[in-house]
Design an enzyme around this catalytic site. Structure first.
Site, mmCIF file in Angstrom:
data_model
loop_
_atom_site.group_PDB
_atom_site.id
_atom_site.type_symbol
_atom_site.label_atom_id
_atom_site.label_comp_id
_atom_site.label_asym_id
_atom_site.label_seq_id
_atom_site.Cartn_x
_atom_site.Cartn_y
_atom_site.Cartn_z
ATOM 1 N N ILE A 89 -12.466 5.275 -13.120
ATOM 2 C CA ILE A 89 -13.148 4.177 -12.410
ATOM 3 C C ILE A 89 -14.017 4.785 -11.308
ATOM 4 C CG2 ILE A 89 -12.783 2.147 -10.954
ATOM 5 C CD1 ILE A 89 -12.016 1.687 -13.882
ATOM 6 N N HIS A 100 -4.858 -10.410 -3.781
ATOM 7 C CA HIS A 100 -5.307 -11.530 -2.946
ATOM 8 C C HIS A 100 -6.656 -11.186 -2.338
ATOM 9 C CE1 HIS A 100 -4.479 -10.328 1.341
ATOM 10 N NE2 HIS A 100 -3.458 -9.631 0.854
ATOM 11 N N GLU A 113 -3.013 -15.924 0.402
ATOM 12 C CA GLU A 113 -1.827 -15.061 0.407
ATOM 13 C C GLU A 113 -1.299 -14.904 1.823
ATOM 14 O OE1 GLU A 113 0.382 -11.175 0.835
ATOM 15 O OE2 GLU A 113 -1.420 -11.881 1.826
ATOM 16 N N GLU A 114 -2.246 -14.796 2.748
ATOM 17 C CA GLU A 114 -1.851 -14.523 4.136
ATOM 18 C C GLU A 114 -1.148 -15.716 4.788
ATOM 19 O OE1 GLU A 114 -1.819 -11.639 5.203
ATOM 20 O OE2 GLU A 114 -3.497 -10.474 4.381
ATOM 21 N N HIS A 160 -4.186 -6.140 9.718
ATOM 22 C CA HIS A 160 -4.361 -7.499 10.262
ATOM 23 C C HIS A 160 -5.155 -7.518 11.566
ATOM 24 C CE1 HIS A 160 -1.086 -9.737 7.756
ATOM 25 N NE2 HIS A 160 -1.990 -9.110 7.029
HETATM 26 N N1 TRP Z 1 -0.538 -8.649 2.385
HETATM 27 C C1 TRP Z 1 0.772 -8.131 2.733
HETATM 28 C C2 TRP Z 1 1.189 -8.795 4.028
HETATM 29 O O1 TRP Z 1 0.345 -9.023 4.862
HETATM 30 C C3 TRP Z 1 0.747 -6.642 2.919
HETATM 31 C C4 TRP Z 1 2.052 -6.024 2.677
HETATM 32 C C5 TRP Z 1 2.998 -5.746 3.581
HETATM 33 C C6 TRP Z 1 2.541 -5.651 1.421
HETATM 34 N N2 TRP Z 1 4.070 -5.208 2.951
HETATM 35 C C7 TRP Z 1 3.812 -5.116 1.643
HETATM 36 C C8 TRP Z 1 2.004 -5.697 0.142
HETATM 37 C C9 TRP Z 1 4.562 -4.645 0.571
HETATM 38 C C10 TRP Z 1 2.762 -5.234 -0.910
HETATM 39 C C11 TRP Z 1 4.026 -4.710 -0.688
HETATM 40 O O2 TRP Z 1 2.349 -9.100 4.205
HETATM 41 ZN ZN ZN Z 2 -1.945 -9.073 4.791
#
Ligand code: TRP
Ligand code: ZN
Ligand code: CA
Length: 449
Positions: free
Chosen positions: A56, A137, A183-184, A299
């Protein structure tokens, strides 16, 4: 659109074709595109040898990240649920997938009083009873552009999907790619998708691969400890690179795979670390900085294109492709390609023109997933209506005109269910320009059986 223009284009087509023809091929038959598949014996191209996944291109993945960054920058610095940068992200990814021949669906839901969107992209073909899914996400938090979290997974999955299209992969399983909203806010989009999937469809999903934060600036190489087959596929990829992996422990269930796992669907995925600190043992095997977070910008507003480790996102994007190719048992080369590169002028706001490709020597009907690759040069593609005409004259609409689509060119692969058409005969691409001022020509087009 005049009679003389029509004669001119027909003559041009005949001249252009003459250069492509071999003695045995009747007039107006197209040449096969791949060197290995001459027009006279196209069936030689179909062999069920397993294909290795492509590399890729890192540059392509990074271009997607830059585009997501630009979207955030233009929309108040984020791509969060309920904000304009999120919908712009969805529209952007969707347009790329549509042009590559995916069947896309935008699923709407409501969360915290705002409309959210999931984008689902199906690659036509494969066994509908065995669906392999990969997702990421697409939303950021409100405090930043979310380039590692989760532009990284979104871009890796997008570029893998585009690689499936470039390869015209014909896997045994059906492939479905997904970009989740909200997702958040607590895996809202992926939960909505799973909850609204009829039980019969759930049971057809043979696996879901999740990619959330795969380009952390001080990366670790973590593999989810879930379905053993999926886990081993990722470990094999990393073993081939000679790079150690560890089991992901920074919060199992903290991303969209949990929505699938909760209903018994096998899951797996990759992760390069969030706010947890890299140990000195980890820095020794992976490089980077011990005593520092895997992602110090997790974040926050500094989660920009500068917050990406190129090696990590490159490896993980290749790992996504490896898993998709391996787990879908992607077996065949594209199939047999019939192409014409004869230019046909499309008169401004005029009559429809056609370009022919003759298919011969096949048996039975055309496939349910006949691929129609189109390359039309035009200065305002919204002017164009494009149809495929089967040998018996049945027409299949590929593209409608659109008064607000001012982009150049139609370069796209469409999938047509042509199973009621006999394969052999003269197929035509019909193009009509229905608005004045902008013009163009059919540069080439092809059918892949
Ligand atoms: N988007 C996830 C979150 O903000 C990021 C994350 C934290 C995550 N721990 C993880 C993603 C473990 C995959 C596996 O919580
Ligand atoms: Zn996150
Ligand atoms: Ca026009």
């Amino acid at each position: 659109m005049t009679h003389s223009a029509h004669r001119r284009t027909a003559a041009a087509a005949a001249l252009a074709l003459a250069g492509l023809l071999t003695a045995a091929v009747p007039a107006a038959t197209a040449a096969a595109a791949p060197a290995a598949a001459p027009a006279a014996a196209p069936s030689a191209a179909t062999s069920p040898a397993a294909l290795a996944a492509p590399d890729i291109p890192l540059a392509n993945v990074k271009a997607h990240l830059s585009e997501l960054q630009s979207i955030a920058t233009a929309n108040g610095g984020n791509r969060a649920h309920g904000r304009p940068g999120y919908k712009a992200s969805i529209d952007h990814v969707k347009a790329k997938l549509d042009a590559a021949g995916f069947t896309t669906t935008v699923q709407q839901f409501t969360s915290s009083g705002a409309t959210g969107y999931n984008l689902i992209a199906d690659w036509p073909g494969g066994d509908a009873n065995q669906v392999l899914m990969a997702g990421a996400h697409l939303d950021s938090v409100g405090s930043g552009p979310g380039i590692n979290d989760n532009g990284s997974g979104s871009a890796g999955v997008l570029e893998t999907a585009l690689a499936v299209s470039r390869a015209q992969l014909q896997p045994a399983k059906h492939l479905r790619f997904a970009w989740w909203g909200a997702e958040e806010l607590g895996l809202v989009g992926s939960k909505y998708y799973v909850n609204n999937l009829p039980a019969a469809d759930r049971s057809k999903i043979s696996g879901y691969l999740n990619f959330d934060m795969i380009g952390s600036p001080n990366p670790g190489y973590f593999v989810y400890d879930d379905d053993p087959t999926i886990e081993q596929t990722f470990k094999d990829y990393y073993a081939g690179l000679g790079v150690a992996t560890e089991i992901e422990t920074e919060g199992d269930g903290r991303s969209d795979h949990a929505s699938f796992k909760n209903v018994g669907i096998p899951v797996g995925g990759l992760f390069t670390g969030a706010s947890r600190t890299k140990s000195s043992a980890q820095a020794q095997k992976w490089g980077g900085t011990a005593g520092q977070a895997f992602d110090r910008c997790y974040h926050s507003s500094c989660d920009t294109t500068a917050n990406i480790n190129d090696t990590a996102i490159d490896r993980n994007s290749d790992a996504i492709a490896h898993a998709i190719w391996t787990l879908s048992a992607g077996t065949t080369v594209p199939g047999d390609v019939y192409e014409t590169t004869a230019d046909v002028a499309v008169p401004d706001n005029g009559a429809a023109v056609t370009s022919s490709v003759t298919v011969s020597g096949r048996s039975g009907n055309a496939p349910t997933t006949l691929r129609v690759g189109v390359d039309i040069k035009h200065t305002w593609r919204g002017d164009l209506v494009v149809d495929l005409l089967a040998p018996d004259g049945t027409s299949y609409r590929l593209k409608n005109s659109s008064s607000n689509d001012s982009a150049d060119n139609v370069v796209a692969t469409y999938t047509v269910n042509a199973s009621s058409e006999s394969a052999n005969g003269t197929w035509k691409l019909r193009v009509q320009d229905v608005a004045s001022q902008d013009t163009g020509y059919i540069d080439s087009w092809r059918l892949t059986f």
